[in-house]
Each structure stands twice: as C-alpha cells, then as structure tokens.
Design an enzyme around this catalytic site. Structure first.
Site: not given
Ligand SMILES: Cc1ncc(COP(=O)(O)O)c(C=O)c1O
Length: 398
Positions: A112, A189, A192, A215, A353
């Site tokens: 992401h 991270d 998900q 999430k 993203c």
């Molecule tokens: C794999 C991953 N990392 C990071 C994020 C960023 O999360 P947030 O927008 O809640 O900060 C997302 C959001 O879709 C994601 O899917």
C-alpha cells in the site's frame, strides 16, 4: 454471523468494501456514545472523577491491544490515527536514525502507498536503496524469494501481513525468524489482517506493527503502533506539544514523557480509542479463527460461483483470505462498480493505493470485494446474478 449486531445492515445494502473500512457493531457505537453522553473529558489531564474514569478506560484499551497481539507490556502500544500514521511514525521516527547510504530496505510491489511513499521520501534524504521482494506467479510472496532477496546490506524488511489487492497471507512468522537471525528490523503493516487473523508479535518476531481500528469494526481516525520497547525508546516523536512533555522552561530546557505518552501529543481521539477497545472485545467474543474461516469460505464460494459468469478475470484465485479481485474483461473497473452500485452492492474499484502492482498483474484498475463476518452466501448469489447481466452495464449507468 450475528448480522443483527450491525444496525447499518437494515439499509439493505450489500457491502463488500471491507478492505476500505468495515461496518460497526452496535457495541462499538454504544461505547462511543457512552463516552460522549456519560463522561466526556480529556485524558491524562484532569483530577476530577470524569477525567479519572477516562484515564482508566483509555489505558484499559492499551491493555486490551497488548493482549490482542500478545505484546509484553502495555507501554509498547502507542495510539495513533491509524496504519498510515503508525508507519510514518516508525519510518521517520526510528528508521531515519538507523539507515545510512547504501543500506537496503526490502518491501514488495504489492504494498500500500503508506508502506512505499515514506520509504521513497526517506531514501531521497539518506540514500539507502529500496528493493522489491519478487512476487510469484500468483502475485504472492514466498519465503524462498524473501531469503534470496536478503543481502549483507539488508537492514529492514517492511511488509503487509495480508496484501490489500491480492489478499495473500504472507509467511510472517518465517520472515520474522529470518529477520531475528540476520539482525534485520521487521515492520509489519497489519491494516488488512487485524480483525481477520491472529497476530502474536512475540511468536512472529515482529519489531513494529501498524494497524487501523476502522478496518476491524472500530471507528475511523484511530489505530495503534506496536513497537518493541527498546526500539520505541530510541524512536523520536513526529509531533510535539501538550501531554507528551514532563516540563519545558524559558531557558529552552525540556524533558519528554516516557514511551508511549511521548508519542501522543495533543488531545487524543479518546472516543475512537474507546470504540477500538469495544471492537476488540467484540472480535474476541466471536474468535478470529472463526472469522477467518468464514470469510475465506465466502471467497471460495464467490470464486466458484463466478465461474458461471462470462468474461470474468480473477486476479487472486489462490489467496487464502476473504479478498477477491476481479474485472469484467474489457470493462473499466469503475463502470463495473457503478453498475453494481445500482443494485446496492458496494465494491472498490481502482488501484487500491497499491499503484505499482499494475507492473505485475498487468491491470491498472480492478474491482475488489473483501468479505467479512456480516456478509453471506446469499449476498454473493445476488452479486453473481448482477454480474451475469453485464451486457446491461452501459444501459444502467446514469
Ligand atoms: C495494506 C494497507 N496498508 C495501509 C493502509 C492504510 O490504512 P489507513 O488508511 O487506515 O491508515 C491500508 C488501507 O487501505 C491498507 O490496505
């Protein structure tokens, strides 16, 4: 699974955009309302009953998260605004201090933006190299490729536990033990995976873990960063202000509070943190194993039903989460999403993203459905039925 717990479902909506954010159960909504209705006050700042109640509730959530991910101590949990904030905190607050020119940071092309851009920005300043662990023919990461990618210059590996387009569950425990052996910092991270899979930061040898509450059935605008205490002590805050200092004087001397409060400058998202605690209680009541089994079953069901639909391209048939990424051949993904919306079905379209994944999968835009505990096979039947009417896509777009 307890659909009655989610008031928004009364709107007759089929919501498959759970990778973007999840619906909230009544218990989470109630907890947030309780804070606003019964004892609104600031945290760590008052000497009256309401404020002391908030302090207790707020710090209890730290304990809940500590137990949820099996951290050693509650002080290893820092409240943040979510995964993006948490990753930026680690990358700019800690990694910036340990990386030097010529070092290597390993990520993948399926990450992401929040696990790519901060590295790009920091590498412009320091001159370390970002390398990609190759993806296999299913666009997944396997342990052999991780091993082959490591060199003597590898200082950090930073990966999503579950990728947000392919939905593959990375071999985090194996990568964690390699990192430990080779003295490599391991950042995960968990955007998900939190709320879907069990995470044990000790057993998995994770040094830093980033997650978002929204999430995992919690509210938006809050999340957490886990870090091993020795690393957190060496991490600089991103923000400075009230609540995070012990003193500052006119002669410019100052002292910051200890971990974790030194990272929590300004008034925190208290309602959000309490809601996140309620979400964890709810998830624990159901059980993460059961949730994962259920959502993966829904994904397999959707894959099998989609075989009946002409022109469907599935990009991640093999991945073992609730994530299904697809297109209708020769149809722009956003047109498919708008068409599904005409039938009250919500999917995400675009690049999600993960903008460099297109180099691998050969598609800039896709549709993504991520199933969660309140989705059902009946909803998938409806989704498949609508996709079968694909020749009407351009008739129905208004
Ligand atoms: C794999 C991953 N990392 C990071 C994020 C960023 O999360 P947030 O927008 O809640 O900060 C997302 C959001 O879709 C994601 O899917």
């Amino acid at each position: 699974m307890r659909l009655e717990d989610f008031p928004i479902l009364k709107n007759n909506i089929i919501y498959f955009d759970n990778g973007a954010t999840t619906f909230k159960p009544q218990k989470v909504i109630d907890k947030i309302n309780e804070y606003y209705k019964e004892y609104t006050s600031n945290a760590h700042r008052g000497d009256y009953d309401y404020s002391l109640k908030v302090d207790t509730e707020y710090e209890n959530v730290r304990v809940k998260i500590k137990d949820f991910i099996n951290a050693k101590q509650k002080e290893e949990i820092v409240f943040t605004s979510g995964t993006t904030h948490s990753l930026n905190q680690v990358i700019f607050g800690y990694c910036s201090k340990i990386l030097k020119e010529g070092d290597e940071v390993l990520i993948s092309k399926a990450e992401h933006a929040s696990n790519v851009l901060p590295w790009m920005i920091l590498s412009e300043k320091i001159g370390f190299n970002i390398k990609y662990i190759p993806l296999d023919s299913n666009y997944e990461i396997n342990i052999e490729d991780v091993k082959k990618s490591i060199t003597d210059k590898t200082k950090i590996i930073s990966l999503a536990h579950v990728s947000n387009v392919i939905g593959d569950i990375r071999p985090i425990k194996e990568i964690g033990s390699i990192c430990k052996e080779r003295n490599i910092l391991f950042i995960v991270d968990a955007a998900q995976s939190i709320g879907h899979l069990k995470i044990d930061v000790e057993d998995m040898n994770i040094d830093f873990l980033a997650a978002s509450a929204h999430k995992m059935l919690g509210p938006t605008g809050t999340g957490f960063l886990y870090g091993k205490m020795d690393y957190l002590k060496e991490t600089d805050p991103l923000m400075y202000g009230g609540g995070m200092n012990s003193y500052f004087e006119s002669d410019f001397t100052y002292e910051l509070k200890n971990v974790p409060l030194k990272f929590e400058a300004g008034t925190q998202n208290i309602a959000g943190v309490l809601g996140m605690g309620a979400a964890i209680d709810y998830l624990k009541e159901i059980g993460l194993d059961k949730i994962h089994e259920y959502e993966y079953e829904l994904k397999k069901y959707a894959v099998s039903k989609l075989k009946e639909v002409p022109n469907i391209i599935i990009y991640n048939e093999k991945s073992k989460s609730g994530c299904l990424t697809f297109n209708i051949d020769k149809v722009f993904s956003q047109d498919t999403a708008v068409f599904l919306n005409n039938y009250n079905i919500c999917v995400r379209s675009g690049n999600h993203c993960a903008k460099i994944l297109k180099d691998e999968i050969g598609a800039t835009n896709t549709c993504r459905a991520i199933f969660y505990l309140y989705n059902t096979k009946e909803e998938i039947d409806k989704f498949v039925e609508v996709l079968k009417m694909q020749d009407k896509i351009y008739d129905n777009i208004v």
